[in-house]
Scaffold this motif. Structure first.
Motif, PDB file in Angstrom:
ATOM      1  N   LEU B 103       0.813  -1.208   0.000  1.00  0.00           N
ATOM      2  CA  LEU B 103       0.000   0.000   0.000  1.00  0.00           C
ATOM      3  C   LEU B 103       0.851   1.265   0.000  1.00  0.00           C
ATOM      4  O   LEU B 103       0.492   2.273  -0.598  1.00  0.00           O
ATOM      5  N   THR B 104       1.998   1.191   0.708  1.00  0.00           N
ATOM      6  CA  THR B 104       2.843   2.377   0.802  1.00  0.00           C
ATOM      7  C   THR B 104       4.125   2.214  -0.015  1.00  0.00           C
ATOM      8  O   THR B 104       5.133   2.848   0.254  1.00  0.00           O
ATOM      9  N   CYS B 105       4.055   1.350  -1.015  1.00  0.00           N
ATOM     10  CA  CYS B 105       5.255   1.032  -1.800  1.00  0.00           C
ATOM     11  C   CYS B 105       5.725   2.241  -2.605  1.00  0.00           C
ATOM     12  O   CYS B 105       4.939   2.962  -3.202  1.00  0.00           O
ATOM     13  N   ARG B 106       7.043   2.450  -2.582  1.00  0.00           N
ATOM     14  CA  ARG B 106       7.619   3.569  -3.316  1.00  0.00           C
ATOM     15  C   ARG B 106       8.162   3.119  -4.672  1.00  0.00           C
ATOM     16  O   ARG B 106       8.256   3.894  -5.607  1.00  0.00           O
ATOM     17  N   PHE B 107       8.553   1.876  -4.734  1.00  0.00           N
ATOM     18  CA  PHE B 107       9.182   1.383  -5.963  1.00  0.00           C
ATOM     19  C   PHE B 107       8.359   0.235  -6.537  1.00  0.00           C
ATOM     20  O   PHE B 107       8.798  -0.909  -6.517  1.00  0.00           O
ATOM     21  N   ASN B 108       7.169   0.519  -7.011  1.00  0.00           N
ATOM     22  CA  ASN B 108       6.377  -0.603  -7.544  1.00  0.00           C
ATOM     23  C   ASN B 108       6.672  -0.905  -9.012  1.00  0.00           C
ATOM     24  O   ASN B 108       6.185  -1.873  -9.552  1.00  0.00           O
ATOM     25  N   ASN B 109       7.514  -0.064  -9.626  1.00  0.00           N
ATOM     26  CA  ASN B 109       7.985  -0.398 -10.968  1.00  0.00           C
ATOM     27  C   ASN B 109       9.452  -0.804 -10.882  1.00  0.00           C
ATOM     28  O   ASN B 109      10.195  -0.255 -10.080  1.00  0.00           O
ATOM     29  N   PRO B 110       9.849  -1.762 -11.721  1.00  0.00           N
ATOM     30  CA  PRO B 110      11.226  -2.258 -11.641  1.00  0.00           C
ATOM     31  C   PRO B 110      12.249  -1.131 -11.801  1.00  0.00           C
ATOM     32  O   PRO B 110      12.061  -0.217 -12.593  1.00  0.00           O
ATOM     33  N   ILE B 111      13.324  -1.206 -11.021  1.00  0.00           N
ATOM     34  CA  ILE B 111      14.359  -0.186 -11.086  1.00  0.00           C
ATOM     35  C   ILE B 111      15.359  -0.517 -12.183  1.00  0.00           C
ATOM     36  O   ILE B 111      15.768   0.347 -12.941  1.00  0.00           O
ATOM     37  N   ILE B 112      15.755  -1.778 -12.243  1.00  0.00           N
ATOM     38  CA  ILE B 112      16.585  -2.200 -13.369  1.00  0.00           C
ATOM     39  C   ILE B 112      15.874  -3.349 -14.059  1.00  0.00           C
ATOM     40  O   ILE B 112      15.216  -4.162 -13.401  1.00  0.00           O
ATOM     41  N   SER B 113      15.995  -3.409 -15.370  1.00  0.00           N
ATOM     42  CA  SER B 113      15.424  -4.557 -16.072  1.00  0.00           C
ATOM     43  C   SER B 113      16.060  -4.649 -17.453  1.00  0.00           C
ATOM     44  O   SER B 113      16.553  -3.663 -17.995  1.00  0.00           O
ATOM     45  N   ASP B 114      16.089  -5.870 -17.988  1.00  0.00           N
ATOM     46  CA  ASP B 114      16.558  -6.049 -19.356  1.00  0.00           C
ATOM     47  C   ASP B 114      15.382  -5.957 -20.316  1.00  0.00           C
ATOM     48  O   ASP B 114      15.490  -5.431 -21.401  1.00  0.00           O
ATOM     49  N   VAL B 115      14.270  -6.520 -19.851  1.00  0.00           N
ATOM     50  CA  VAL B 115      13.062  -6.482 -20.658  1.00  0.00           C
ATOM     51  C   VAL B 115      11.944  -5.998 -19.753  1.00  0.00           C
ATOM     52  O   VAL B 115      11.861  -6.435 -18.604  1.00  0.00           O
ATOM     53  N   MET B 116      11.134  -5.099 -20.259  1.00  0.00           N
ATOM     54  CA  MET B 116       9.983  -4.672 -19.458  1.00  0.00           C
ATOM     55  C   MET B 116       8.708  -5.229 -20.080  1.00  0.00           C
ATOM     56  O   MET B 116       8.556  -5.225 -21.298  1.00  0.00           O
ATOM     57  N   ILE B 117       7.845  -5.700 -19.247  1.00  0.00           N
ATOM     58  CA  ILE B 117       6.560  -6.186 -19.739  1.00  0.00           C
ATOM     59  C   ILE B 117       5.475  -5.252 -19.204  1.00  0.00           C
ATOM     60  O   ILE B 117       5.483  -4.911 -18.018  1.00  0.00           O
ATOM     61  N   GLY B 118       4.574  -4.874 -20.076  1.00  0.00           N
ATOM     62  CA  GLY B 118       3.437  -4.050 -19.637  1.00  0.00           C
ATOM     63  C   GLY B 118       3.827  -2.595 -19.437  1.00  0.00           C
ATOM     64  O   GLY B 118       4.986  -2.205 -19.531  1.00  0.00           O
ATOM     65  N   SER B 119       2.829  -1.787 -19.154  1.00  0.00           N
ATOM     66  CA  SER B 119       3.072  -0.364 -18.959  1.00  0.00           C
ATOM     67  C   SER B 119       3.267  -0.093 -17.472  1.00  0.00           C
ATOM     68  O   SER B 119       2.766  -0.849 -16.637  1.00  0.00           O
ATOM     69  N   PRO B 120       3.986   0.969 -17.123  1.00  0.00           N
ATOM     70  CA  PRO B 120       4.256   1.258 -15.709  1.00  0.00           C
ATOM     71  C   PRO B 120       2.985   1.329 -14.868  1.00  0.00           C
ATOM     72  O   PRO B 120       1.956   1.839 -15.316  1.00  0.00           O
ATOM     73  N   ALA B 121       3.098   0.804 -13.657  1.00  0.00           N
ATOM     74  CA  ALA B 121       1.938   0.800 -12.757  1.00  0.00           C
ATOM     75  C   ALA B 121       1.789   2.171 -12.120  1.00  0.00           C
ATOM     76  O   ALA B 121       2.772   2.884 -11.947  1.00  0.00           O
ATOM     77  N   PRO B 122       0.570   2.553 -11.769  1.00  0.00           N
ATOM     78  CA  PRO B 122       0.381   3.831 -11.079  1.00  0.00           C
ATOM     79  C   PRO B 122       1.036   3.800  -9.698  1.00  0.00           C
ATOM     80  O   PRO B 122       1.198   2.734  -9.107  1.00  0.00           O
ATOM     81  N   ALA B 123       1.415   4.972  -9.230  1.00  0.00           N
ATOM     82  CA  ALA B 123       2.104   5.055  -7.941  1.00  0.00           C
ATOM     83  C   ALA B 123       1.170   4.635  -6.809  1.00  0.00           C
ATOM     84  O   ALA B 123      -0.040   4.836  -6.891  1.00  0.00           O
ATOM     85  N   MET B 124       1.744   4.053  -5.785  1.00  0.00           N
ATOM     86  CA  MET B 124       0.969   3.728  -4.586  1.00  0.00           C
ATOM     87  C   MET B 124       0.985   4.964  -3.686  1.00  0.00           C
ATOM     88  O   MET B 124       1.036   6.061  -4.190  1.00  0.00           O
ATOM     89  N   ASN B 125       1.023   4.763  -2.402  1.00  0.00           N
ATOM     90  CA  ASN B 125       0.956   5.905  -1.497  1.00  0.00           C
ATOM     91  C   ASN B 125       2.208   5.993  -0.612  1.00  0.00           C
ATOM     92  O   ASN B 125       2.154   5.727   0.584  1.00  0.00           O
TER      93      ASN B 125
END
Lengths: 145, 268
Positions: B103-125
């Motif tokens: 719920l209070t996650c700051r990094f819900n999108n991958p910080i490093i990646s070789d391949v990204m799947i899907g579009s970035p998730a909306p920010a949490m709180n």
């Protein structure tokens, strides 16, 4: 032993973990200069404050020390160049975390005493002893043997 | 034959490199960064397939919410979680059953990646991240201690938190060490407190708030309250967030002579 000490004033047991190059020499100087300081302190000599595993401090508290003092060289004067600075970070975290879980901050003390500061060493011991005495015997996280 | 081959010695340079693919959400990539910083493997030993994350469901909380029924199957539909349970069909709002750490996650999108799947998730709180800790800090020292021992009394020292933690991988954990024996093996409660305290302390600059320890704990010990404090201190003192970037090295492995706070140093 407890019978004998029952009518005496309670005296705290303080473990002082000190670095070989500065504080231990400072303590030596205090001794040579015949400066009086409270006998409550048990000194453990380590090569450098960077050598101290935070577990030593927690363990000392668990095994009945009323206070733990860690002392090393002043920043920039470490015999191993940066041991005390790395230690400083570890202790900052440890002290804050111990306080967070409910162990009084005054039970764990950190200070710098150099080899030429015999007087300061005696002052530190006096100060720490007074502070720990004010807190009373440790009863948190102390193992009963 | 296969066995014989497995016994054959291969020179290191002839060894075939095995690349491991990791499907990673935000906190998993933080763990990977910590492993890479601690040199557990090389960056090209892993292929990171990043996935954005909308949060994980807290299994225990969900079970309470649906009255302890067994879940047979479930689907996510919009913001709703639809389940077939032993008590019949049930629907709960997804945001009500997400794990606290998500719920209070700051990094819900991958910080490093070789391949990204899907579009970035909306920010949490992330602004509410430390609310719990601040509230706890405001309590008196005796209250805090009472809470700590109350939580630690639940602990049965099954070491599940350690097993599940991505940052706990020491070949010999201090718990099993016998020379010196850091933690007594009896049922003394101070040993449990010391064990928990030291495991928590080992998470300085390494806890990525993935919630694994909390979700595996069979006794429901409130570990997050303490882990978050470490995270908060680390950020306030060393402006470091565990695994937030490859360049930001672990805080306890370095120092800053001029900016490290020294106000806790005792000066008679």
């Amino acid at each position: 032993m407890s019978e004998n000490s029952a009518n005496k004033e309670w005296e705290p047991k303080i473990v002082a973990i000190v670095c070989n190059w500065c504080t231990y020499a400072g303590a030596d100087l205090a001794g040579i200069s015949r400066i009086q300081y409270p006998p409550n302190v048990r000194i453990i000599r380590v090569p450098c404050t960077g050598r101290i595993n935070p577990f030593y401090i927690v363990k000392a508290l668990q095994e009945g020390a009323d206070g733990v003092l860690v002392s090393g060289c002043h920043p920039g004067e470490c015999h191993y160049i940066s041991g005390n600075l790395v230690a400083c970070r570890k202790f900052a975290m440890l002290k804050s975390f111990l306080n967070y879980i409910g162990i009084e901050g005054d039970r764990t003390m950190f200070t710098w005493v150099s080899a030429s500061e015999g007087d300061r060493f005696a002052q530190v011991i006096r100060g720490v002893t007074t502070k720990v005495k004010a807190l009373g015997p440790a009863n948190k996280m102390v193992k009963k043997f | 034959m296969a066995h014989k081959n497995s016994q054959k010695r291969v020179k290191p340079e002839d060894r075939k490199k095995k690349v491991i693919g990791v499907v990673a959400r935000g906190c998993t990539t933080r763990s990977l960064i910590i492993h890479l910083q601690e040199r557990q493997y090389e960056r090209d030993d892993v292929c990171i397939i990043g996935v954005p994350c909308d949060g994980y469901v807290d299994g225990k909380g969900l079970k309470v919410k649906i009255g302890g029924a067994d879940i047979v199957e479930g689907t996510v539909d919009g913001g709703q979680l639809k389940m077939k349970t032993s008590d019949g069909d049930k629907t709960v709002a997804l945001k009500d059953v997400l794990a606290e750490c998500c719920l209070t996650c700051r990094f819900n999108n991958p910080i490093i990646s070789d391949v990204m799947i899907g579009s970035p998730a909306p920010a949490m709180n992330p602004d509410a991240e430390y609310n719990d800790v601040k509230e706890f800090e405001a309590k008196s020292i005796e209250e805090r201690w009472a809470y700590f021992i109350k939580e630690m009394e639940k602990c049965i020292r099954c070491n599940a938190c350690r097993q599940a933690c991505p940052s706990c991988y020491c070949p010999t954990c201090f718990v099993e060490q016998s020379q010196p024996q850091w933690v007594g093996i009896g049922e003394d409660k101070t040993d449990t407190q010391v064990f928990q305290f030291m495991r928590l302390y080992h998470m300085v600059g390494r806890c990525v708030d993935c919630g694994s320890c909390v979700s595996v704990c069979p006794m429901g010990v409130d570990l997050r309250k303490f882990l978050k404090k470490i995270d908060k201190d680390c950020f306030e003192m060393f402006s470091n967030r565990a695994g937030s970037s490859m360049e930001d090295m672990p805080p306890l492995g370095k120092y800053d002579e001029h900016h490290d706070k020294q106000d806790f140093i005792y000066n008679p």
